[in-house]
Design an enzyme around this catalytic site. Structure first.
Site, short mmCIF file in Angstrom:
data_model
loop_
_atom_site.label_atom_id
_atom_site.label_comp_id
_atom_site.label_asym_id
_atom_site.label_seq_id
_atom_site.Cartn_x
_atom_site.Cartn_y
_atom_site.Cartn_z
N ARG A 146 143.06 33.36 -27.47
CA ARG A 146 141.95 33.03 -28.37
C ARG A 146 140.58 33.13 -27.69
NH1 ARG A 146 145.54 28.83 -30.18
NH2 ARG A 146 146.64 29.61 -32.02
N LYS B 8 129.07 43.50 -28.76
CA LYS B 8 129.87 44.24 -29.74
C LYS B 8 131.06 44.85 -29.01
CE LYS B 8 126.67 45.69 -33.37
NZ LYS B 8 125.99 46.83 -34.01
N GLU C 17 119.82 56.84 -25.76
CA GLU C 17 119.76 55.41 -26.10
C GLU C 17 118.60 54.72 -25.38
OE1 GLU C 17 121.70 54.00 -28.41
OE2 GLU C 17 123.60 55.11 -28.46
N LYS D 252 116.86 45.26 -25.66
CA LYS D 252 118.10 44.93 -26.37
C LYS D 252 118.33 43.42 -26.36
CE LYS D 252 122.65 45.99 -27.64
NZ LYS D 252 123.76 46.91 -27.69
N GLU E 56 123.89 40.87 -36.38
CA GLU E 56 123.35 41.91 -37.25
C GLU E 56 123.31 41.46 -38.71
OE1 GLU E 56 124.57 45.83 -35.82
OE2 GLU E 56 124.31 46.62 -37.83
N ARG F 73 118.82 43.54 -35.69
CA ARG F 73 119.71 44.28 -34.79
C ARG F 73 120.05 45.66 -35.35
NH1 ARG F 73 124.75 42.10 -31.07
NH2 ARG F 73 125.19 44.13 -30.16
N ASN G 280 120.48 50.83 -34.59
CA ASN G 280 121.29 51.94 -35.12
C ASN G 280 120.44 53.16 -35.47
OD1 ASN G 280 123.59 50.34 -34.95
ND2 ASN G 280 123.29 49.48 -36.99
N HIS H 240 121.86 56.68 -35.84
CA HIS H 240 123.32 56.59 -35.82
C HIS H 240 123.96 57.03 -37.13
CE1 HIS H 240 122.60 54.58 -32.04
NE2 HIS H 240 123.88 54.37 -31.85
N HIS I 73 126.31 59.89 -36.90
CA HIS I 73 127.73 59.67 -37.24
C HIS I 73 128.27 60.87 -38.03
CE1 HIS I 73 131.29 57.38 -38.56
NE2 HIS I 73 131.10 58.00 -39.71
N HIS J 226 128.52 61.16 -28.08
CA HIS J 226 127.88 60.16 -28.96
C HIS J 226 126.36 60.17 -28.78
CE1 HIS J 226 127.12 56.53 -31.21
NE2 HIS J 226 126.56 55.97 -30.13
N1 GLY Z 1 124.72 49.55 -30.18
C1 GLY Z 1 124.08 48.83 -31.20
C2 GLY Z 1 124.22 47.36 -31.06
O1 GLY Z 1 124.66 46.88 -30.04
O2 GLY Z 1 123.89 46.64 -31.97
#
Ligand code: GLY
Length: 362
Positions: free
Chosen positions: A117, A139, A181, A223, A233, A238, A242, A245, A249, A263
């Site tokens: 957990r 993430k 990035e 960040k 998000e 946040r 993106n 993206h 994508h 990517h």
């Molecule tokens: N890579 C985008 C984020 O971490 O929100």
């Protein structure tokens, strides 16, 4: 050393950035050991870095070495990794170290979010993309039949240790892809940083240590600020991360999420398309969109469909976008821009307009 705090209340942690940190990791990790050993998870390509880290930790570490590549972010590898961690007797208060790029970071982050957990983990990112983006912010995910990163959790690391020197051995194409990035942070809300990128990207990519450390520290600080404001998000803040993206994508999906388009390369082309689309809609000065595209071209990143090697129709690319996990209540939010450093979230974009824009082969 640069230390960037990520302020998340009880889940707060530091990101420490310094050349040569991998070989000195012992002094940073010892206070967390509490008499227990560390388990390092890495991939086959990173055995030299693993040797450096194990030497730095002395006798107290175990290693699990996984196959390299995106295929490792799978249910099968998740099961195998969690079994191995259980066999090693990992407890909730132990620290599992993710030594690798985004694949290892995402897999280990997710595995430790569900192991007993939730147990601790430490990110030691070895690619530029992981150093400036995926290792910070919690993430974590694996891929499934339905798509990339669809099975995952928010699980913050306890510490992030970044050694810019490990980038010396990164293939130049991967370094460039990770740079997408970096420049993203300038395009989002920091015009001065975009100007810094224009002036210093070549030095950074050539391995200049000062440029490299500045870019990483500045990106991580940006960040950390955004994640501290909107960890999960939910407010839209946040989501700014993106940028590029959604278009990216579609390009990655069209090229089969393969080495045809990495990517970061998809994100680069996607950011150029987001600015191009914003300019076409009259939201952003055309010269800003051209300036973004020119910078990406100058450093060898794709600046649109042709450079990304994509010939598909606008309708087909929009179809790929509809499978993006960012779809919400039947609409697809887009990151558009009023100019460089002025990105915003737009939930009113008409997809037929997007398809027509893409059919003009930007
Ligand atoms: N890579 C985008 C984020 O971490 O929100």
């Amino acid at each position: 050393m640069t230390i960037v705090p990520v302020a998340l209340g009880a889940r707060s942690y530091d990101v420490r950035i310094e050349a040569g940190l991998l070989a000195r990791a012992g002094e940073h990790l010892a206070p967390l050991a509490k008499g227990r050993r560390f388990v390092i998870v890495t991939d086959e390509n990173l055995r030299p870095h693993l040797a450096t880290l194990q030497a730095a930790l002395g006798a107290g570490s175990e290693a699990i070495v996984l196959p390299p590549g995106e295929g490792t972010k799978s249910w099968a590898q998740l099961e195998s990794l969690t079994d191995k961690l259980l066999d090693l007797g990992v407890e909730r208060s132990d620290h599992v170290i993710a030594l690798g790029g985004g694949v290892i970071g995402d897999l280990v982050g997710f595995a430790t979010s569900i192991l007993k957990r939730g147990c601790n983990f430490i990110q030691m990112p070895t690619t530029l993309l992981a150093q400036v983006d995926s290792s910070v912010g919690g993430k974590t995910a694996i891929n499934s039949r339905a798509g990339k990163n669809l099975i995952g959790a928010f699980h913050q690391p306890a510490l992030v240790l970044i050694d810019p020197q490990v980038l010396d051995t990164l293939p130049p194409r991967e370094l460039r892809a990770g740079y997408a990035e970096v420049v993203k942070y300038g395009l989002i809300d920091d015009f001065a940083f975009f100007e810094w990128c224009e002036a210093n990207a070549a030095a950074l990519l050539a391995g200049d240590p000062a440029a490299r450390e500045h870019a990483i520290a500045h990106s991580v600080s940006a960040k950390a600020r955004i994640v501290a404001e909107d960890e999960r998000e939910t407010t839209g803040k946040r989501a700014l991360l993106n940028l590029g993206h959604t278009f990216g994508h579609a390009l990655e999906a069209e090229t089969g999420f393969s080495s045809r388009l990495l990517h970061g390369e998809g994100v680069a082309a996607g950011m150029a398309l987001a600015f191009g689309f914003s300019a076409r809609k009259g939201l952003c000065p055309g010269q800003d969109a051209e300036r973004v595209a020119a910078h990406l071209r100058a450093i060898g990143l794709p600046d649109g469909l042709a450079a990304a090697g994509v010939t598909a129709s606008g309708a087909r690319l929009v179809e790929h976008m509809l499978h993006d996990k960012k779809m919400a209540a039947g609409t697809l939010p887009f990151l558009l821009a009023h100019g460089i450093g002025k990105t915003y979230l737009d939930k009113t974009v008409d997809l037929t307009e997007v398809a027509a824009f893409l059919d003009a082969r930007p």
